[in-house]
Design a protein around this motif. Structure first.
Motif, short mmCIF file in Angstrom:
data_model
loop_
_atom_site.label_atom_id
_atom_site.label_comp_id
_atom_site.label_asym_id
_atom_site.label_seq_id
_atom_site.Cartn_x
_atom_site.Cartn_y
_atom_site.Cartn_z
N VAL A 11 0.89 -1.16 0.13
CA VAL A 11 0.05 -0.06 0.03
C VAL A 11 0.72 1.33 -0.04
O VAL A 11 0.49 2.09 -0.69
N ARG A 12 1.87 1.29 0.76
CA ARG A 12 2.75 2.46 1.00
C ARG A 12 3.59 2.75 -0.17
O ARG A 12 4.34 1.75 -0.75
N ASP A 13 3.91 4.10 -0.68
CA ASP A 13 5.12 4.41 -1.33
C ASP A 13 6.39 4.10 -0.55
O ASP A 13 6.53 4.02 0.56
N GLY A 14 7.09 3.40 -1.49
CA GLY A 14 8.56 3.14 -0.75
C GLY A 14 8.40 1.59 -0.18
O GLY A 14 9.17 1.35 0.76
N SER A 15 7.38 1.00 -0.31
CA SER A 15 7.14 -0.28 0.29
C SER A 15 8.34 -1.14 0.10
O SER A 15 8.85 -1.62 -0.78
N ARG A 16 8.81 -1.70 1.54
CA ARG A 16 9.90 -2.84 1.60
C ARG A 16 9.73 -4.11 1.14
O ARG A 16 10.35 -4.91 0.43
N THR A 17 8.24 -4.30 1.21
CA THR A 17 7.68 -5.54 1.00
C THR A 17 7.76 -5.88 -0.61
O THR A 17 8.09 -6.82 -1.33
N LYS A 18 7.58 -4.64 -1.11
CA LYS A 18 7.63 -4.58 -2.72
C LYS A 18 8.93 -4.85 -3.26
O LYS A 18 9.12 -5.52 -4.30
N PRO A 84 2.33 -6.75 2.99
CA PRO A 84 3.00 -6.36 4.49
C PRO A 84 2.29 -6.80 5.31
O PRO A 84 1.15 -7.39 5.25
N TYR A 85 2.76 -7.27 6.55
CA TYR A 85 2.28 -7.72 7.82
C TYR A 85 1.61 -6.62 8.45
O TYR A 85 2.16 -5.91 9.10
N TRP A 86 0.39 -6.89 8.39
CA TRP A 86 -0.70 -5.60 8.92
C TRP A 86 -1.36 -6.20 10.02
O TRP A 86 -2.44 -7.40 9.72
N ASP A 87 -1.42 -5.92 11.46
CA ASP A 87 -2.47 -6.56 12.08
C ASP A 87 -2.40 -8.07 12.22
O ASP A 87 -3.56 -8.50 12.13
N LEU A 88 -1.35 -8.56 12.47
CA LEU A 88 -1.12 -9.89 12.48
C LEU A 88 -1.35 -10.71 11.08
O LEU A 88 -1.34 -11.90 11.15
N SER A 89 -1.81 -10.05 10.19
CA SER A 89 -1.96 -10.79 8.89
C SER A 89 -1.53 -10.17 7.39
O SER A 89 -0.28 -9.79 7.11
N THR A 129 6.60 -11.03 2.61
CA THR A 129 6.12 -10.11 3.42
C THR A 129 7.22 -9.64 4.48
O THR A 129 8.32 -10.09 4.42
N THR A 130 6.86 -8.37 5.00
CA THR A 130 7.88 -7.65 5.82
C THR A 130 6.99 -7.08 7.17
O THR A 130 5.96 -6.67 6.98
N SER A 131 7.74 -7.19 8.07
CA SER A 131 7.21 -6.65 9.28
C SER A 131 7.99 -5.74 10.16
O SER A 131 9.08 -5.74 10.23
N GLY A 132 7.00 -4.99 11.14
CA GLY A 132 7.78 -4.02 11.98
C GLY A 132 8.36 -4.81 13.06
O GLY A 132 9.58 -4.47 13.59
N GLY A 133 7.75 -5.80 13.71
CA GLY A 133 8.53 -6.35 14.82
C GLY A 133 8.59 -7.92 14.38
O GLY A 133 8.77 -8.26 13.16
N ARG A 134 8.21 -8.92 15.30
CA ARG A 134 8.57 -10.27 15.01
C ARG A 134 7.28 -11.03 14.67
O ARG A 134 6.27 -10.58 15.43
N LEU A 166 11.77 -4.53 10.91
CA LEU A 166 12.28 -3.37 10.31
C LEU A 166 11.76 -2.17 10.89
O LEU A 166 12.43 -1.01 10.85
N ASP A 167 11.03 -2.08 11.92
CA ASP A 167 10.68 -0.95 12.54
C ASP A 167 11.15 -0.79 13.84
O ASP A 167 10.82 0.15 14.74
N ILE A 168 11.95 -1.58 14.22
CA ILE A 168 12.64 -1.72 15.72
C ILE A 168 13.85 -0.73 15.78
O ILE A 168 14.69 -0.66 15.22
C1 LIG Z 1 -1.73 -0.65 9.19
C2 LIG Z 1 -0.81 -1.31 9.77
C3 LIG Z 1 -0.48 -2.43 10.52
C4 LIG Z 1 0.63 -2.92 11.05
N1 LIG Z 1 0.53 -3.82 11.77
C5 LIG Z 1 1.58 -4.59 12.35
C6 LIG Z 1 1.54 -5.87 13.14
O1 LIG Z 1 0.47 -6.31 13.60
N2 LIG Z 1 2.85 -6.25 13.48
C7 LIG Z 1 4.01 -5.78 13.24
O2 LIG Z 1 5.01 -6.32 13.47
N3 LIG Z 1 4.16 -4.72 12.16
C8 LIG Z 1 2.95 -4.18 11.90
N4 LIG Z 1 3.12 -3.16 11.02
C9 LIG Z 1 4.50 -2.59 10.83
C10 LIG Z 1 4.75 -3.26 9.07
O3 LIG Z 1 4.60 -4.71 9.17
C11 LIG Z 1 6.16 -3.03 8.81
O4 LIG Z 1 6.24 -1.51 8.57
C12 LIG Z 1 6.28 -3.24 7.29
O5 LIG Z 1 7.77 -3.64 6.90
C13 LIG Z 1 5.44 -2.58 6.26
O6 LIG Z 1 5.78 -3.04 4.89
P1 LIG Z 1 5.89 -1.97 3.73
O7 LIG Z 1 7.41 -1.22 3.97
O8 LIG Z 1 5.96 -3.03 2.43
O9 LIG Z 1 4.74 -1.10 4.00
C14 LIG Z 1 1.87 -2.59 10.71
C15 LIG Z 1 2.02 -1.19 9.89
C16 LIG Z 1 0.86 -0.80 9.33
C17 LIG Z 1 0.95 0.41 8.47
#
Ligand SMILES: Cc1cc2nc3c(=O)[nH]c(=O)nc-3n(C[C@H](O)[C@H](O)[C@H](O)COP(=O)(O)O)c2cc1C
Length: 189
Positions: A11-18, A84-89, A129-134, A166-168
């Motif tokens: 969804v995001r510009d500059g998506s790391r998943t992409k 991307p990993y959003w809200d656990l999915s 996928t990529t995620s902010g946490g684990r 990626l967000d830690i």
């Molecule tokens: C709406 C939203 C929900 C997210 N939910 C989670 C989450 O449940 N767990 C987590 O570890 N990171 C979560 N994140 C962080 C993203 O997984 C992380 O920034 C990811 O790298 C985003 O991918 P992108 O760079 O392709 O947009 C969330 C981010 C957004 C914007």
């Protein structure tokens, strides 16, 4: 040459998943066709759409454009999903896409034993996928897609590619992505 369907749910510009998914696509070679789900005009199945679809299926009439995505999905040689990993999915646009491709008679049917039988050409899919946490034990996005693709669409296997944390604070996202790309080099032959 094999055709890859790239289901882009970033969804995001500059998506790391992409970025990671594009590395996968490059590694796979071949032609890819991208469907950008978050910018598409796909609609969730509401009452009217569901009733229309039930009627179409009963008549075996799949001529409506609303079945284009299901047709594309079932005829692809390879499937790569980037979400991307959003809200656990994953983002809800991927669920809307799933509702649009799960069409009886196009992507699956039922055998005489009552069990679903896939009608898709591809036998494996890659989920990036990529995620902010684990992600840990809550890999709910991939687990759901894997259950659906193997159980309903007849895929033999799924490959999971991830870059986590990626967000830690204090972690270096570029280094983590580089390491995930090394995983891709190892996993995708
Ligand atoms: C709406 C939203 C929900 C997210 N939910 C989670 C989450 O449940 N767990 C987590 O570890 N990171 C979560 N994140 C962080 C993203 O997984 C992380 O920034 C990811 O790298 C985003 O991918 P992108 O760079 O392709 O947009 C969330 C981010 C957004 C914007």
């Amino acid at each position: 040459m094999s055709e890859i369907l790239f289901v882009n749910c970033c969804v995001r510009d500059g998506s790391r998943t992409k970025r990671l998914a594009e590395y996968v696509l490059k590694k796979m070679g071949g032609n890819s066709e991208e469907v950008n789900i978050s910018l598409s005009d796909l609609r969730p199945l509401d009452k009217a759409l569901l009733e229309k679809r039930n009627d179409d299926i009963a008549r075996g009439d799949y001529s409506d454009r609303m079945y284009d995505q299901a047709r594309l999905f079932s005829s692809a040689d390879n499937i790569v999903i980037a979400a991307p990993y959003w809200d656990l999915s994953f983002p809800s646009c991927l669920k809307v896409y799933i509702e649009n491709i799960s069409v009886l008679g196009l992507t699956f049917e039922y055998g005489t034993d009552g069990k679903p039988k896939g009608l898709c050409k591809a036998n494996r899919f890659i989920y990036v996928t990529t995620s902010g946490g684990r992600i840990g034990e809550y890999n709910l996005g991939y687990d759901y897609i894997h259950a659906l693709f193997t159980g309903l669409f007849g895929f033999e296997k799924g490959i999971f590619i991830k870059a986590e944390e990626l967000d830690i604070d204090g972690k270096d996202p570029e280094l983590i992505l580089k390491s995930a790309m090394n995983d891709v080099d190892r996993i995708i032959l």
